[in-house]
Structures are given as structure tokens and as C-alpha cells.
Design an enzyme around this catalytic site. Structure first.
Site, mmCIF file in Angstrom:
data_model
loop_
_atom_site.group_PDB
_atom_site.id
_atom_site.type_symbol
_atom_site.label_atom_id
_atom_site.label_comp_id
_atom_site.label_asym_id
_atom_site.label_seq_id
_atom_site.Cartn_x
_atom_site.Cartn_y
_atom_site.Cartn_z
ATOM 1 N N THR A 38 114.781 0.153 88.609
ATOM 2 C CA THR A 38 114.833 1.475 87.982
ATOM 3 C C THR A 38 115.162 2.468 89.094
ATOM 4 O O THR A 38 115.348 2.077 90.250
ATOM 5 C CB THR A 38 113.460 1.846 87.382
ATOM 6 O OG1 THR A 38 112.534 2.047 88.461
ATOM 7 C CG2 THR A 38 112.948 0.755 86.449
ATOM 8 N N ASP A 61 113.702 -7.432 84.195
ATOM 9 C CA ASP A 61 112.832 -6.427 83.599
ATOM 10 C C ASP A 61 111.610 -7.124 82.986
ATOM 11 O O ASP A 61 111.772 -8.083 82.214
ATOM 12 C CB ASP A 61 113.663 -5.722 82.505
ATOM 13 C CG ASP A 61 112.988 -4.487 81.963
ATOM 14 O OD1 ASP A 61 111.752 -4.488 81.819
ATOM 15 O OD2 ASP A 61 113.720 -3.517 81.662
ATOM 16 N N THR A 131 95.173 1.676 89.356
ATOM 17 C CA THR A 131 95.040 2.960 90.059
ATOM 18 C C THR A 131 93.695 3.627 89.760
ATOM 19 O O THR A 131 93.123 3.431 88.682
ATOM 20 C CB THR A 131 96.186 3.906 89.620
ATOM 21 O OG1 THR A 131 95.916 5.219 90.076
ATOM 22 C CG2 THR A 131 96.328 3.955 88.098
ATOM 23 N N ASP A 132 93.255 4.467 90.689
ATOM 24 C CA ASP A 132 92.015 5.230 90.448
ATOM 25 C C ASP A 132 92.187 6.240 89.312
ATOM 26 O O ASP A 132 91.197 6.738 88.778
ATOM 27 C CB ASP A 132 91.553 5.943 91.735
ATOM 28 C CG ASP A 132 92.554 6.949 92.298
ATOM 29 O OD1 ASP A 132 93.672 7.064 91.754
ATOM 30 O OD2 ASP A 132 92.205 7.627 93.289
ATOM 31 N N TYR A 156 100.759 8.546 82.020
ATOM 32 C CA TYR A 156 100.804 7.500 83.066
ATOM 33 C C TYR A 156 99.463 6.785 83.159
ATOM 34 O O TYR A 156 99.390 5.552 83.039
ATOM 35 C CB TYR A 156 101.176 8.111 84.426
ATOM 36 C CG TYR A 156 100.832 7.210 85.595
ATOM 37 C CD1 TYR A 156 101.523 6.020 85.802
ATOM 38 C CD2 TYR A 156 99.791 7.520 86.487
ATOM 39 C CE1 TYR A 156 101.196 5.167 86.862
ATOM 40 C CE2 TYR A 156 99.461 6.682 87.535
ATOM 41 C CZ TYR A 156 100.159 5.506 87.723
ATOM 42 O OH TYR A 156 99.826 4.664 88.760
ATOM 43 N N ASP A 278 101.142 25.131 87.237
ATOM 44 C CA ASP A 278 100.353 23.905 87.398
ATOM 45 C C ASP A 278 100.903 22.771 86.540
ATOM 46 O O ASP A 278 101.531 23.002 85.504
ATOM 47 C CB ASP A 278 98.891 24.182 87.018
ATOM 48 C CG ASP A 278 97.924 23.271 87.761
ATOM 49 O OD1 ASP A 278 98.394 22.372 88.488
ATOM 50 O OD2 ASP A 278 96.709 23.465 87.613
HETATM 51 P P1 NAD Z 1 107.201 2.771 92.538
HETATM 52 O O1 NAD Z 1 107.522 3.659 91.395
HETATM 53 O O2 NAD Z 1 107.597 3.172 93.925
HETATM 54 O O3 NAD Z 1 107.854 1.325 92.298
HETATM 55 C C1 NAD Z 1 107.813 0.679 91.055
HETATM 56 C C2 NAD Z 1 108.740 -0.537 91.116
HETATM 57 O O4 NAD Z 1 108.651 -1.213 89.841
HETATM 58 C C3 NAD Z 1 110.215 -0.173 91.321
HETATM 59 O O5 NAD Z 1 110.810 -1.038 92.253
HETATM 60 C C4 NAD Z 1 110.830 -0.359 89.932
HETATM 61 O O6 NAD Z 1 112.196 -0.718 89.974
HETATM 62 C C5 NAD Z 1 109.965 -1.480 89.379
HETATM 63 N N1 NAD Z 1 109.931 -1.489 87.909
HETATM 64 C C6 NAD Z 1 109.696 -0.434 87.078
HETATM 65 N N2 NAD Z 1 109.783 -0.819 85.794
HETATM 66 C C7 NAD Z 1 110.069 -2.161 85.812
HETATM 67 C C8 NAD Z 1 110.256 -3.130 84.807
HETATM 68 N N3 NAD Z 1 110.206 -2.807 83.502
HETATM 69 N N4 NAD Z 1 110.507 -4.397 85.167
HETATM 70 C C9 NAD Z 1 110.578 -4.738 86.491
HETATM 71 N N5 NAD Z 1 110.415 -3.858 87.487
HETATM 72 C C10 NAD Z 1 110.162 -2.572 87.150
HETATM 73 O O7 NAD Z 1 105.646 2.516 92.445
HETATM 74 P P2 NAD Z 1 104.561 2.354 93.614
HETATM 75 O O8 NAD Z 1 104.123 3.690 94.065
HETATM 76 O O9 NAD Z 1 105.052 1.361 94.596
HETATM 77 O O10 NAD Z 1 103.356 1.718 92.775
HETATM 78 C C11 NAD Z 1 103.244 0.316 92.600
HETATM 79 C C12 NAD Z 1 102.023 0.015 91.752
HETATM 80 O O11 NAD Z 1 100.861 0.538 92.379
HETATM 81 C C13 NAD Z 1 102.084 0.661 90.364
HETATM 82 O O12 NAD Z 1 101.564 -0.261 89.432
HETATM 83 C C14 NAD Z 1 101.173 1.884 90.489
HETATM 84 O O13 NAD Z 1 100.581 2.195 89.260
HETATM 85 C C15 NAD Z 1 100.158 1.399 91.504
HETATM 86 N N6 NAD Z 1 99.530 2.436 92.342
HETATM 87 C C16 NAD Z 1 100.296 3.330 93.040
HETATM 88 C C17 NAD Z 1 99.679 4.259 93.879
HETATM 89 C C18 NAD Z 1 100.468 5.253 94.698
HETATM 90 O O14 NAD Z 1 99.901 6.117 95.336
HETATM 91 N N7 NAD Z 1 101.790 5.170 94.736
HETATM 92 C C19 NAD Z 1 98.291 4.269 93.999
HETATM 93 C C20 NAD Z 1 97.535 3.342 93.263
HETATM 94 C C21 NAD Z 1 98.172 2.415 92.460
HETATM 95 O O1 TDX Z 2 105.668 18.863 93.960
HETATM 96 C C1 TDX Z 2 104.460 18.557 93.875
HETATM 97 N N1 TDX Z 2 103.509 19.516 94.085
HETATM 98 C C2 TDX Z 2 102.175 19.278 93.988
HETATM 99 O O2 TDX Z 2 101.355 20.189 94.188
HETATM 100 C C3 TDX Z 2 104.018 17.214 93.554
HETATM 101 C C4 TDX Z 2 105.021 16.118 93.315
HETATM 102 C C5 TDX Z 2 102.664 16.985 93.469
HETATM 103 N N2 TDX Z 2 101.769 17.983 93.657
HETATM 104 C C6 TDX Z 2 100.331 17.663 93.545
HETATM 105 C C7 TDX Z 2 99.913 16.966 92.277
HETATM 106 C C8 TDX Z 2 98.756 16.105 92.719
HETATM 107 O O3 TDX Z 2 97.546 16.856 92.695
HETATM 108 O O4 TDX Z 2 100.018 16.740 94.602
HETATM 109 C C9 TDX Z 2 99.076 15.750 94.168
HETATM 110 C C10 TDX Z 2 99.696 14.385 94.329
HETATM 111 O O5 TDX Z 2 100.741 14.284 93.386
HETATM 112 P P1 TDX Z 2 101.612 12.937 93.237
HETATM 113 O O6 TDX Z 2 102.183 12.582 94.567
HETATM 114 O O7 TDX Z 2 102.531 13.113 92.083
HETATM 115 O O8 TDX Z 2 100.482 11.846 92.955
HETATM 116 P P2 TDX Z 2 99.374 11.714 91.802
HETATM 117 O O9 TDX Z 2 99.720 12.484 90.596
HETATM 118 O O10 TDX Z 2 98.040 12.001 92.438
HETATM 119 O O11 TDX Z 2 99.517 10.148 91.476
HETATM 120 C C11 TDX Z 2 99.717 9.192 92.555
HETATM 121 O O12 TDX Z 2 98.535 8.556 92.914
HETATM 122 C C12 TDX Z 2 98.026 7.564 92.077
HETATM 123 C C13 TDX Z 2 100.787 8.168 92.218
HETATM 124 O O13 TDX Z 2 101.978 8.832 91.811
HETATM 125 C C14 TDX Z 2 100.324 7.192 91.191
HETATM 126 O O14 TDX Z 2 101.296 6.184 90.974
HETATM 127 C C15 TDX Z 2 99.060 6.556 91.654
HETATM 128 O O15 TDX Z 2 98.532 5.744 90.642
#
Ligand code: NAD
Ligand code: TDX
Length: 341
Positions: A38, A61, A131-132, A156, A278
Site C-alpha cells: 500500500t 494482500d 497497539t496501546d 483505527y 485538533d
Molecule cells: P505501516 O503503516 O508503516 O506499515 C504497514 C505495512 O502493512 C505496509 O508495508 C503495508 O503495505 C502493509 N499492508 C497494509 N495493508 C495490507 C494488506 N491488506 N495486505 C498486506 N499488507 C498490507 O505500519 P507500522 O507503523 O509499521 O505498524 C505495523 C504494525 O504495528 C501495525 O499493525 C500497527 O497497528 C502496529 N503498531 C504500530 C505502532 C507505531 O507507532 N507505528 C505502535 C504500536 C503498534
Molecule cells: O501533524 C501532526 N500533528 C500532531 O500534533 C500529526 C501527524 C500528529 N500530531 C499528534 C497526534 C498525536 O497526539 O501527535 C501525536 C502522535 O500522532 P501520530 O504520529 O499520528 O500517532 P498516534 O495517533 O499516536 O498513533 C501511533 O501510535 C500508535 C501510530 O500511528 C499507530 O499506528 C500506533 O498504533
């Protein structure tokens, strides 16, 4: 212990970091990466793995059973017992507010299809990366424990909570060997610049305004992505089947403090900060109690925020072309080359 691992979503931020960790720490393991590519999937996150004999990329997918089968076929060809770590998801809260359906399709339907296939193929272990955010929002004090009731507030987090419940049901009903992790906000290399830290780094570097939602006082508990990946590996290898493990670093900061730090590291002026409307339903505070994984598996984060944030900023500075190719869309060229569209 299993030597063949299917990783879903390995071309995304955390999945790619996890694959790099395994190459370093478990060099004899065979790895299959099932990813739909994606907008969040980027094969340039994985160039070091390309051509490695123990690595297969399956462009597929998780909402298509035949694509999941292709991943299992690739795993079978590599040999050995198979386990699976499930990262693939739609992961950005703001996108889920604009349109929830893709989140239900991938995070809910995709997870169920994966569970069904993994059960049919008799996987040894299945780690579901959650995720938390499934716990909802905290007030000024307190922490999420594994017993905190789920109260997701965004499309989400609701879709992730639904997937957690499906995993729980598979364990309970079928004795399926799944484990679930719930981690706080990650930062580090390869994060898509829609998330707070890489977005702010990217904009600050270019001297663009930095959009801070609301009053900027929302709190997140930040963890360096390598620490998260090490925790997932510990859960995969040594966690108790059926259990949930919280992962976090006791590293709480207000968003505004993060943005100010990024600006100061880059030597840029705080005049770039813009307070904007916000996020609807914006969760106020997340904070994780990770004592269970510490007690049971001996995991604790190895990286301090004070060191890992500058390291992260340096990574984006030295990988300017990676960032530029993501921002201008050139990282999608692979798809055009392969599929002509
Ligand atoms: P990301 O969005 O960077 O990556 C998601 C990946 O999944 C991409 O490579 C995308 O191509 C693939 N994908 C999406 N839909 C798909 C589908 N239908 N089939 C196959 N592949 C698909 O996400 P991330 O930040 O690396 O997060 C990974 C996991 O960790 C997620 O499940 C997310 O909920 C969880 N998570 C993320 C965070 C964070 O801070 N980023 C924190 C806690 C948990
Ligand atoms: O432009 C911005 N300005 C801003 O103030 C963006 C993109 C975010 N924010 C704020 C929103 C949140 O309070 O910053 C904080 C972090 O935002 P994100 O990076 O979008 O993360 P969050 O919504 O906390 O979710 C992330 O953490 C948990 C990941 O995207 C998730 O995939 C994960 O599960």
C-alpha cells in the site's frame, strides 16, 4: 525453535526494522515477507535483504486468501516449521478518520483470513502485533496494563481492538497458538512521514510550518523501534501462548515537547510551530505498564530517548534521498516497473 517465519507487512516501518533485526540476530532463519505494498509499504526499506537466499518477498494482500496461500507456499519451499508475525495493517489514525472502511478490511477481515489460513497450515506460533490505542485514553495519571478494558476511540483503534478479539477467540475456541503484543508509539528509521516524528523532521528540514494539533499537550509514550522489535522477538520465542504483552518505555512526552526537541536538534526556530485544528476524538494520553514482559521475558528497552531521538534525526538527515523519494512518490516506481500501473 522454528526456523521459517512469515512476516506480514514487512515493507512497512516496524516490519522492515523487524526483518533487519532478524537478519542480524537470527541469520539462519528463513523469512517470507507478505506485503500488499500500500502507500505505506516501501521496498526501499529492504534493499539489503533483496537476493538473500533465505528471504522471499510475496507481493500479496491479506484480504485475499490466494495471496496468503502464496506466502505459505513460499514458506514450505524454504522448509522447516512455520511461525508468523502479523504487522500488516492500515496504521494511521488521521486516515481512519477520513475513511474507516480500509481499516476494517485489512485490520479485521485480513486478520481473520490470516488466522484461518495459519490454523489450517498448523503454524507453530502466531504473534499479533497490536497497539496501546485499543485501551483508549488515560487522564493525567495511571497506566495501561494488560487487564485494562478495551475502549478504542478511533476507527483505527476500533479495528485493531476487533482484530485482538478475533485472535483471542481463535485461542479460546481452537486452542490456536497466538500471542498478542500492545506497544506504545514507535519512532526510528523507515517511518512513513505522516506520523508525528518523521513528519516534523521532514518539515523542519525544509523550513515548512509544523502543524501541532490542538494545544499540543497530548501525551504519547515513545519507544525506539528496535526496542519494540526485540520485544516482539522475545514474545515469539519465549512468550506464553494465549497471553497479551504490553510493550513500552516509560517515556512520556507532550507532543509540543517532541516538536520543540526536533527543532532544537536541527537548529531551527520555534516560529515554525503552528497550532492547528485538533484531531477529532483526539486521545489525550497513552502510557504503558510493561512490567509483565519485563518480569516474564526479561525484556527492557535498551535505548534512551535522549540518545535515540538524535540518532533518528541523523538517520533521516543521512537518508535524505529515501525521504525525498517517499515525499515525491518515486518510491512507488517499483510497482510501475513490475505491473505497468
Ligand atoms: P505501516 O503503516 O508503516 O506499515 C504497514 C505495512 O502493512 C505496509 O508495508 C503495508 O503495505 C502493509 N499492508 C497494509 N495493508 C495490507 C494488506 N491488506 N495486505 C498486506 N499488507 C498490507 O505500519 P507500522 O507503523 O509499521 O505498524 C505495523 C504494525 O504495528 C501495525 O499493525 C500497527 O497497528 C502496529 N503498531 C504500530 C505502532 C507505531 O507507532 N507505528 C505502535 C504500536 C503498534
Ligand atoms: O501533524 C501532526 N500533528 C500532531 O500534533 C500529526 C501527524 C500528529 N500530531 C499528534 C497526534 C498525536 O497526539 O501527535 C501525536 C502522535 O500522532 P501520530 O504520529 O499520528 O500517532 P498516534 O495517533 O499516536 O498513533 C501511533 O501510535 C500508535 C501510530 O500511528 C499507530 O499506528 C500506533 O498504533
Amino acid at each position: 525453535m522454528t526456523k521459517t517465519l512469515i512476516v506480514t507487512g514487512g515493507a512497512g516501518f516496524i516490519g522492515a526494522n523487524f526483518l533487519h533485526l532478524l537478519r542480524r540476530e537470527r541469520p539462519d532463519w528463513k523469512l517470507v515477507n507478505l506485503d500488499a505494498l500500500t502507500y505505506a509499504g516501501n521496498l526501499e526499506n529492504l534493499t539489503e535483504l533483496e537476493g538473500h537466499p533465505g528471504y522471499r518477498f510475496v507481493h500479496g494482500d491479506i484480504t485475499r486468501p490466494e495471496d496468503i496461500e502464496s506466502a505459505f507456499t513460499a514458506a514450505r519451499e524454504l522448509g522447516g516449521g512455520v511461525s508468523l508475525v502479523h504487522f500488516a495493517a492500515e496504521s494511521h489514525v488521521d486516515r481512519s478518520i477520513r475513511s474507516g472502511l480500509p481499516f476494517v478490511q485489512t485490520n479485521v477481515v485480513g486478520t481473520q483470513l490470516l488466522l484461518d489460513a495459519a490454523r489450517a497450515h498448523g503454524v507453530e506460533r502466531f504473534v499479533h502485533v497490536s497497539t496501546d490505542e485499543v485501551y483508549g485514553s488515560l487522564g493525567e495519571s495511571g497506566y495501561f496494563t494488560e487487564e485494562t478494558p478495551l475502549a478504542p476511540n478511533s476507527p483505527y483503534s476500533a479495528s485493531k481492538a476487533a482484530s485482538d478479539m478475533l485472535v483471542r477467540a481463535a485461542v479460546h475456541t481452537h486452542g490456536f497458538p497466538a500471542l498478542t503484543t500492545r506497544c506504545s508509539n514507535n519512532y526510528g528509521p523507515y517511518q512513513f512521514p505522516e506520523k508525528l516524528i518523521p513528519l516534523m523532521i521532514s518539515k523542519a528540514q525544509d523550513g515548512e510550518p509544523l502543524p501541532v494539533y490542538g494545544d499540543g499537550k497530548n501525551v504519547r509514550d515513545w519507544l525506539y523501534v528496535v526496542d519494540h522489535c526485540e520485544a516482539i522477538l522475545a514474545v515469539l520465542e519465549r512468550g506464553r501462548v494465549g497471553e497479551v504483552y504490553n510493550i513500552g518505555g516509560h517515556n512520556e512526552y507532550e507532543n509540543l515537547a517532541i516538536v520543540r526537541r526536533v527543532l532544537s536538534e536541527l537548529g531551527k526556530s520555534e516560529d515554525l510551530i503552528r497550532f492547528v485544528k485538533d484531531r477529532p476524538g483526539h486521545d489525550r494520553r497513552y502510557a504503558i505498564d510493561a512490567s509483565k514482559i519485563g518480569r516474564e521475558l526479561g525484556w527492557k528497552p535498551r535505548h534512551r530517548f535522549e540518545e535515540a531521538l538524535p540518532l533518528t534525526i541523523e538517520w533521516y538527515r543521512t537518508h535524505a534521498s529515501w525521504l525525498q523519494r517517499v515525499r515525491n512518490g518515486a518510491y512507488r516506481e517499483y510497482l510501475t516497473r513490475q505491473y505497468g500501473g
